[in-house]
Design a protein around this motif. Structure first.
Motif, mmCIF file in Angstrom:
data_model
loop_
_atom_site.group_PDB
_atom_site.id
_atom_site.type_symbol
_atom_site.label_atom_id
_atom_site.label_comp_id
_atom_site.label_asym_id
_atom_site.label_seq_id
_atom_site.Cartn_x
_atom_site.Cartn_y
_atom_site.Cartn_z
ATOM 1 N N ALA A 151 -15.642 64.387 44.101
ATOM 2 C CA ALA A 151 -14.331 64.276 43.456
ATOM 3 C C ALA A 151 -13.215 64.422 44.484
ATOM 4 O O ALA A 151 -12.208 63.702 44.442
ATOM 5 C CB ALA A 151 -14.199 65.342 42.369
ATOM 6 N N ARG A 152 -13.371 65.348 45.405
ATOM 7 C CA ARG A 152 -12.362 65.536 46.456
ATOM 8 C C ARG A 152 -12.246 64.270 47.309
ATOM 9 O O ARG A 152 -11.140 63.813 47.613
ATOM 10 C CB ARG A 152 -12.727 66.734 47.311
ATOM 11 C CG ARG A 152 -11.788 66.979 48.482
ATOM 12 C CD ARG A 152 -12.178 68.241 49.226
ATOM 13 N NE ARG A 152 -11.750 69.437 48.504
ATOM 14 C CZ ARG A 152 -12.107 70.684 48.847
ATOM 15 N NH1 ARG A 152 -12.930 70.875 49.877
ATOM 16 N NH2 ARG A 152 -11.675 71.709 48.152
ATOM 17 N N ASP A 153 -13.369 63.692 47.685
ATOM 18 C CA ASP A 153 -13.342 62.468 48.476
ATOM 19 C C ASP A 153 -12.722 61.316 47.697
ATOM 20 O O ASP A 153 -12.009 60.470 48.256
ATOM 21 C CB ASP A 153 -14.757 62.095 48.915
ATOM 22 C CG ASP A 153 -15.339 63.068 49.937
ATOM 23 O OD1 ASP A 153 -14.566 63.869 50.506
ATOM 24 O OD2 ASP A 153 -16.571 63.032 50.153
ATOM 25 N N ARG A 154 -13.003 61.268 46.391
ATOM 26 C CA ARG A 154 -12.456 60.211 45.542
ATOM 27 C C ARG A 154 -10.932 60.279 45.515
ATOM 28 O O ARG A 154 -10.242 59.264 45.637
ATOM 29 C CB ARG A 154 -13.030 60.349 44.132
ATOM 30 C CG ARG A 154 -12.697 59.208 43.199
ATOM 31 C CD ARG A 154 -13.143 59.506 41.778
ATOM 32 N NE ARG A 154 -14.556 59.847 41.705
ATOM 33 C CZ ARG A 154 -15.028 60.987 41.198
ATOM 34 N NH1 ARG A 154 -14.188 61.911 40.750
ATOM 35 N NH2 ARG A 154 -16.310 61.211 41.146
ATOM 36 N N LEU A 155 -10.393 61.473 45.363
ATOM 37 C CA LEU A 155 -8.939 61.633 45.344
ATOM 38 C C LEU A 155 -8.329 61.330 46.704
ATOM 39 O O LEU A 155 -7.251 60.725 46.790
ATOM 40 C CB LEU A 155 -8.580 63.057 44.904
ATOM 41 C CG LEU A 155 -8.954 63.425 43.464
ATOM 42 C CD1 LEU A 155 -8.566 64.867 43.160
ATOM 43 C CD2 LEU A 155 -8.289 62.484 42.479
ATOM 44 N N ALA A 156 -8.993 61.744 47.760
ATOM 45 C CA ALA A 156 -8.484 61.464 49.100
ATOM 46 C C ALA A 156 -8.427 59.960 49.362
ATOM 47 O O ALA A 156 -7.514 59.473 50.049
ATOM 48 C CB ALA A 156 -9.364 62.150 50.139
ATOM 49 N N GLU A 157 -9.374 59.232 48.803
ATOM 50 C CA GLU A 157 -9.422 57.789 49.021
ATOM 51 C C GLU A 157 -8.368 57.049 48.214
ATOM 52 O O GLU A 157 -7.730 56.110 48.720
ATOM 53 C CB GLU A 157 -10.812 57.259 48.654
ATOM 54 C CG GLU A 157 -10.936 55.748 48.758
ATOM 55 C CD GLU A 157 -12.278 55.222 48.281
ATOM 56 O OE1 GLU A 157 -12.458 53.990 48.256
ATOM 57 O OE2 GLU A 157 -13.148 56.054 47.928
#
Length: 411
Positions: A169-175
């Protein structure tokens, strides 16, 4: 026709206003505890905010148990903005409920209490009436992990923090979010709902494997058209019934049919098929419209669902599953490790589901463990609940450097 539609809408609105007034009168006379504002050490420090009608109560229900565990450490309240929801929530949830219909009522609650943390389960526009207050931290907790475009909405920037399930989820938001520090603004809590023991309301024939089919709803816009009921569902259920070797739990999304009468009619047809076949089948064929979501994970051996939060809840169990492929070309589909590891189910394959299920129950998916860790972190018993409580209390205390999280034993 437009005039008739306008008149019908006006009549429906007038009816809703009348019912709301009746609910408010009842609260004023018979449910005054909904206005209670405690004093001293009992002042509320954490709030779970809900401005929706009860058709969306599935979004808040899944947070009852985690909030009850948090309430063992700090006073927690549910803030309801609608009279019908306030009355219903006070009946089904053990947490105190505060009815705040106007912004003045919200201000009074903020001014008389010691709110330090407010949780939000959705993106209701009335969230912003609460978010105008600077003192508490405003935290989005959503109503489940998924790969829907909703999960990276630019609206998330409005919250101080997002409590996310895991690194995925963190990576998804960062992307997807521009000018957003996902590393600082997200806290990883796992899925505390998996650390709750849920009582099953139905008996199951445990001599047969159990298939959970839990399609999402039809969506409210083309990009969110993930629902499989019309494309896959009826053929899938027909095949499982005809085979006779599986228990079936059919759990449609609570919003099914809200935007499409055709989709709602399909729910009714599947229910009728199951009810009729259940009278003579050795298998247990269930139409599940219970309010609680969680007991199905323990009772099921395999899950068939859509691109939705259900897929990620079940993923955390480590049991096999299929995720349906949307037939709509307009549905937003992102590349994800989860979808790459979970077998996809096309509409054409729906009639083959008995053979596919039997194969999945004996085959081992070696990539599951790594994917589960990426999406949820440590899913050993009690770990997610412990992280949720720890991150919540760190914000309540205003101290991000708490040495160790509070102890927790799974319910």
């Amino acid at each position: 026709m437009k005039v008739l539609k306008t008149l019908n809408n006006a009549a429906a609105y007038a009816g809703q206003r009348l019912v709301a007034r009746q609910h408010r009168k009842f609260i004023n006379r018979h449910a005054t505890e909904l206005f209670h504002t405690p004093t001293g050490e009992a002042k509320y420090k954490v709030a779970l905010y809900f401005a929706d009608p009860m058709v969306n109560a599935y979004q808040i229900r899944q947070w009852y148990e985690p909030m009850k565990q948090l309430a063992k450490h700090v006073p927690v309240v549910i803030i309801a903005r609608r009279p019908d929801s306030a009355l219903a929530l006070r009946e089904e949830c053990a947490l105190p409920v505060h009815y705040a219909p106007t912004i003045e009522d919200v201000e009074n609650l903020v001014n008389t209490q010691d709110l330090r943390l407010v949780f939000y389960v959705n993106q209701n526009i009335r969230n912003f009436q609460m978010m105008r207050f600077n003192t508490p931290d405003h935290v989005f907790i959503s109503h489940g992990e998924s790969e829907k475009a909703y999960m990276w909405s630019n609206q998330l920037k409005a919250y101080d923090y997002v409590f996310s399930a895991g690194q995925a989820a963190r990576d998804r938001l960062a992307e997807h979010l521009h000018n957003y520090d996902a590393g600082h603004r997200t806290r990883l809590i796992g899925r505390p709902q998996i650390d709750v023991a849920y009582l099953a309301p139905y008996s199951i024939n445990h001599s047969l494997p159990t298939v959970l089919y839990a399609p999402t709803w039809e969506g409210d816009r083309p990009s969110m058209n993930y629902g499989s009921l019309l494309s896959h569902g009826e053929k899938l259920v027909d095949s499982l019934i005809k085979d006779g070797g599986f228990n079936v739990i059919f759990r449609p999304h609570p919003r099914s049919g809200v935007n499409s009468a055709q989709y709602g009619q399909a729910v009714n047809r599947v229910k009728q098929k199951l009810d009729e076949a259940n009278t003579t089948s050795a298998a247990r064929l269930l139409f599940d419209d219970t309010t609680h979501w969680g007991w199905q994970w323990a009772q099921s051996d395999i899950c068939i669902t859509d691109i939705s939060a259900v897929a990620y809840d079940f993923l955390a169990t480590g049991k096999p599953m299929f995720v349906t492929t949307p037939v709509s070309d307009e549905a937003t589909i992102s590349d994800s490790p989860a979808l790459s590891q979970v077998p996809a189910l096309s509409a054409a394959q729906a009639v083959e589901i008995p053979a596919l299920v039997r194969s999945a129950l004996v085959d081992e998916n070696t990539g599951f463990k790594e994917v589960v860790e990426y999406y949820f972190g440590d899913v050993t018993e009690g770990a997610s609940m412990q992280r949720f409580i720890h991150e919540s209390l760190s914000l309540v205390d205003g101290n991000l450097g708490i040495a160790s999280p509070p102890s927790y034993r799974a319910a």
